[in-house]
Write an enzyme that holds these catalytic residues in place. Sequence first.
Site, PDB file in Angstrom:
ATOM      1  N   CYS A   1       0.830  -1.210   0.000  1.00 53.34           N
ATOM      2  CA  CYS A   1       0.000   0.000   0.000  1.00 53.34           C
ATOM      3  C   CYS A   1       0.864   1.260   0.000  1.00 53.34           C
ATOM      4  CB  CYS A   1      -0.921   0.005   1.225  1.00 53.34           C
ATOM      5  SG  CYS A   1      -2.218  -1.243   1.108  1.00 53.34           S
TER       6      CYS A   1
ATOM      7  N   CYS B   1      -3.446  -0.016  -3.309  1.00 49.15           N
ATOM      8  CA  CYS B   1      -4.197   0.310  -2.096  1.00 49.15           C
ATOM      9  C   CYS B   1      -3.576   1.486  -1.364  1.00 49.15           C
ATOM     10  CB  CYS B   1      -4.267  -0.920  -1.181  1.00 49.15           C
ATOM     11  SG  CYS B   1      -2.690  -1.747  -0.933  1.00 49.15           S
TER      12      CYS B   1
HETATM   13  C1  LIG Z   1      -0.188   4.230   4.070  1.00 49.47           C
HETATM   14  O1  LIG Z   1      -0.409   5.564   4.471  1.00 49.47           O
HETATM   15  C2  LIG Z   1      -1.350   5.690   5.553  1.00 49.47           C
HETATM   16  C3  LIG Z   1      -1.617   7.180   5.770  1.00 49.47           C
HETATM   17  O2  LIG Z   1      -0.471   7.932   5.644  1.00 49.47           O
HETATM   18  C4  LIG Z   1      -0.758   5.022   6.782  1.00 49.47           C
HETATM   19  O3  LIG Z   1      -1.680   5.098   7.840  1.00 49.47           O
HETATM   20  C5  LIG Z   1      -0.479   3.564   6.448  1.00 49.47           C
HETATM   21  O4  LIG Z   1       0.148   2.946   7.557  1.00 49.47           O
HETATM   22  C6  LIG Z   1       0.414   3.442   5.223  1.00 49.47           C
HETATM   23  N1  LIG Z   1       0.539   2.054   4.862  1.00 49.47           N
HETATM   24  C7  LIG Z   1       1.717   1.497   4.619  1.00 49.47           C
HETATM   25  C8  LIG Z   1       1.718   0.038   4.252  1.00 49.47           C
HETATM   26  O5  LIG Z   1       2.762   2.124   4.630  1.00 49.47           O
END
Ligand SMILES: *[C@@H]1O[C@H](CO)[C@@H](O)[C@H](O)[C@H]1NC(C)=O
Length: 282
Positions: free
Chosen positions: A107, A188
Amino acid sequence: MSDDQYESVSGNTRRNRCLYIVLGVVLICVLVVGVSLGLALSPKGVKSEILQRCETYKKLHPEVSSGNDCQKIWTAFEQAYVGRNSCDVPVENYDTLIRAVKQEIQCNKTLFWSKSKDLAHAFTEKRKCKMTLEDTLLGYMLDDLTWCSKPDSKETFSSNCPGWTDCEKNPVRSFWVRASANLAASTCGHASVLLSASVNPPYNQNSIFSSVEVQNLNHSILDSMAAYLVTDVTDKTNCNDASLVTLKNDLPPNVEFSCKEMPLSDFQMCLSDLDKPCLGCH
Ligand SMILES: *[C@@H]1O[C@H](CO)[C@@H](O)[C@H](O)[C@H]1NC(C)=O
Ligand SMILES: *[C@@H]1O[C@H](CO)[C@@H](O)[C@H](O)[C@H]1NC(C)=O
């Protein structure tokens, strides 16, 4: 030996020397053309290149190493187009290949690009917080390659294949459409797209980004899309461009859209100063 004879002999020698040079050049040309044609036509060329890239990728990315068998991936790839007319390879023919490649898309990492491939790749080469399709195993294996087969053949050719726009269902285009759709559907969290203010419009509805990637985004896993419009000094286009409003409207309604103009000089700074936060990378 009279002066006349002398003239005639040295004339012959000069003519002979010319002839040898011409013959030599012709021979070299024939060899060069022959060798490159031989390499291009050799089915081993594409296959060994793809297998080699697959193994290289696995070495560089140990996390995908155990789940992917390069030989099986090759077989799944090949069955999509081998023995088929090279203007009749449906996009769905690559479904088996997509299933054969196991790679989780993390993501917040996807970086789409449209008419900005070189910039996008220069960026992800330096900064691993983002990845383009060509930074995934599937994209890495096939980036910049050409392949096709023909009816009743078991071979893969890399020359005399239809070009990108020669016919819609050519093996290369169908592959990139399928692979792009797959990346988009798996994207995602927060996605980014690199667009260029030097092309008009920066968001083109005929592009793969618009017609395939935006169409395949999954609104239940995607939160936002940030467009970065790379702007050279003479470019007039900015984030108010009508095409960017179109992009916002093309996105699923719950996906938050933002657009930032990014001077080319700032972009280049991001490539040299890796401590500078850029494109959401810190
Ligand atoms: C993606 O970004 C969101 C918001 O900044 C954060 O909460 C989330 O942990 C992030 N996910 C990853 C896999 O880095
Ligand atoms: C979108 O993602 C959700 C959650 O992973 C999944 O259940 C759904 O099948 C996906 N939709 C499509 C169209 O792929």
